[in-house]
Design a protein around this motif. Structure first.
Motif, short mmCIF file in Angstrom:
data_model
loop_
_atom_site.label_atom_id
_atom_site.label_comp_id
_atom_site.label_asym_id
_atom_site.label_seq_id
_atom_site.Cartn_x
_atom_site.Cartn_y
_atom_site.Cartn_z
N ASP A 28 38.69 19.16 45.27
CA ASP A 28 38.17 18.64 46.53
C ASP A 28 38.88 17.32 46.84
O ASP A 28 38.39 16.24 46.50
CB ASP A 28 36.66 18.42 46.44
N PRO B 296 39.29 12.72 45.59
CA PRO B 296 40.76 12.70 45.54
C PRO B 296 41.28 12.25 44.18
O PRO B 296 40.76 11.30 43.59
CB PRO B 296 41.14 11.71 46.64
N MET C 6 40.58 14.83 58.35
CA MET C 6 39.77 15.56 57.38
C MET C 6 38.29 15.41 57.74
O MET C 6 37.89 14.40 58.31
CB MET C 6 39.99 15.00 55.96
N ILE D 134 39.14 15.70 49.43
CA ILE D 134 38.45 14.83 50.39
C ILE D 134 37.42 13.98 49.68
O ILE D 134 37.44 12.75 49.76
CB ILE D 134 37.79 15.68 51.50
N GLN E 95 40.80 20.17 55.77
CA GLN E 95 41.89 19.19 55.71
C GLN E 95 43.03 19.72 56.55
O GLN E 95 43.60 20.78 56.27
CB GLN E 95 42.34 18.95 54.27
N ASN E 96 43.35 19.01 57.62
CA ASN E 96 44.35 19.47 58.57
C ASN E 96 45.74 19.54 57.94
O ASN E 96 46.23 18.57 57.36
CB ASN E 96 44.38 18.54 59.78
N TYR F 3 40.82 24.93 53.70
CA TYR F 3 39.40 25.04 54.00
C TYR F 3 38.70 25.45 52.71
O TYR F 3 39.19 26.32 51.99
CB TYR F 3 39.15 26.13 55.05
N THR G 135 47.73 16.04 50.76
CA THR G 135 47.83 15.27 51.99
C THR G 135 48.30 16.22 53.10
O THR G 135 48.66 17.37 52.83
CB THR G 135 48.84 14.13 51.87
N HIS G 136 48.30 15.73 54.33
CA HIS G 136 48.79 16.58 55.41
C HIS G 136 50.22 17.02 55.14
O HIS G 136 50.56 18.20 55.31
CB HIS G 136 48.73 15.82 56.75
N TYR H 23 39.41 9.85 58.57
CA TYR H 23 38.35 10.25 57.64
C TYR H 23 37.58 9.02 57.21
O TYR H 23 38.14 7.94 57.05
CB TYR H 23 38.93 10.93 56.40
N ASP I 156 34.56 22.18 53.91
CA ASP I 156 35.51 21.08 54.09
C ASP I 156 36.75 21.58 54.82
O ASP I 156 37.16 22.74 54.66
CB ASP I 156 35.94 20.51 52.73
N SER J 299 46.66 24.34 56.85
CA SER J 299 45.45 23.59 56.52
C SER J 299 44.78 24.18 55.30
O SER J 299 45.10 25.29 54.86
CB SER J 299 44.46 23.62 57.70
#
Length: 283
Positions: free
Chosen positions: A38, A43, A129, A40, A267-268, A85, A64-65, A202, A265, A83
């Protein structure tokens, strides 16, 4: 219109409904990884509980993106979306104390054009995020409401989570695991926040985002004026494949036997050019 952009973008279009009806696309996503990951909430270290993850192959505790975007592949049908999810794993806790993972093949992710301000929907920004739901909930919270005014009625935020028991006879959806004897599976569903403060990518308390007044439609609060795409995820669990004659119980990985604590969750990891053109051309 959005449909005209599809050949150029190489996106898979489930539906594009233009005019007074909501525009949307959806994609099927297989499981790419399971584990205590996870990036987000936790980390750089093991997460507090196990998740099932769909999307980018580079997902990890330090994602990270840019690292997601550089993934070799994605388990989702739209290849421009790298992304990630994730949702909690579901287990069956047998009477002897052992746990059996409940199988599922992945999730369906919806990108919906919803909201009173849908004409100004913005794509998820780079590095964005968010998470939806509260893993600690074990009962229905009917007091914490979405933003409302004289024209748009609020709704309990707890309604962001719902469950659908797919059996012979249709059953009304509920915000908890009300029935796990479902011949065709139990579907867990979660709506994400569609209102952004326009500043923070975020915040640890998730205060950078807010729900629309009706959660899946309505208005955004003045504190979160930016209208984002409405994200909705469905995960179908094969509860009928588990032998439950020993009298055990189904429980999510954070120790939740109720379902009220279901969460998700995002994260783009989108190719920003593709996502921007897609969103701008569907309204």
């Amino acid at each position: 219109m959005f449909a005209k952009a599809i050949p150029v973008l190489g996106l898979i279009l489930a539906s594009a409904l233009i005019g007074s009806v909501d525009a949307f696309w959806r994609m099927n996503c297989a499981v790419i990884q399971t584990g205590r990951v996870d990036p987000i909430v936790n980390p750089g270290k093991l997460a507090a509980h196990a998740h099932t993850i769909i999307g980018a192959s580079n997902i990890g505790v330090n994602a990270t993106h840019d690292s997601l975007l550089n993934s070799a592949c994605t388990s989702c049908e739209i290849t421009a979306d790298k992304s990630a999810y994730w949702t909690p794993l579901l287990y069956y806790e047998h009477a002897n104390g052992s746990f059996e993972e409940v199988p599922h093949a992945g999730s369906v992710v919806y990108y919906l054009g919803r909201g009173a301000n849908r004409a100004n929907i913005q794509p998820f920004p780079k590095g964005f995020m968010m998470l939806s739901g509260n893993s600690a909930l074990r009962s229905y919270d009917n007091t914490t409401m979405t933003y409302s005014n004289s024209q748009y009625k609020g709704r309990p935020i707890a309604d962001r989570v719902s469950f659908n028991c797919l059996d012979v006879a249709p059953m009304a959806e509920q915000p908890w695991m009300f029935n796990t004897s479902c011949r065709n599976g139990m579907r867990a569903q979660i709506h994400f926040q569609s209102c952004w403060n326009g500043v923070d990518l975020y915040k640890s308390d998730n205060s950078h985002v807010a729900y629309m007044s009706a959660i899946d439609d309505g208005i955004c609060p003045p504190t979160h004026p930016v209208q984002l795409v409405h994200l909705f995820i469905e995960t179908l669990y094969s509860v009928s494949s588990i032998v439950t004659s020993d009298g055990g119980k189904f429980v999510f990985s954070q120790g939740d036997p109720t379902g009220y604590g279901f969460h998700g969750d995002f994260q783009n990891g989108w190719d920003m050019d593709v996502q921007t053109v897609a969103v701008q051309n569907w309204v």
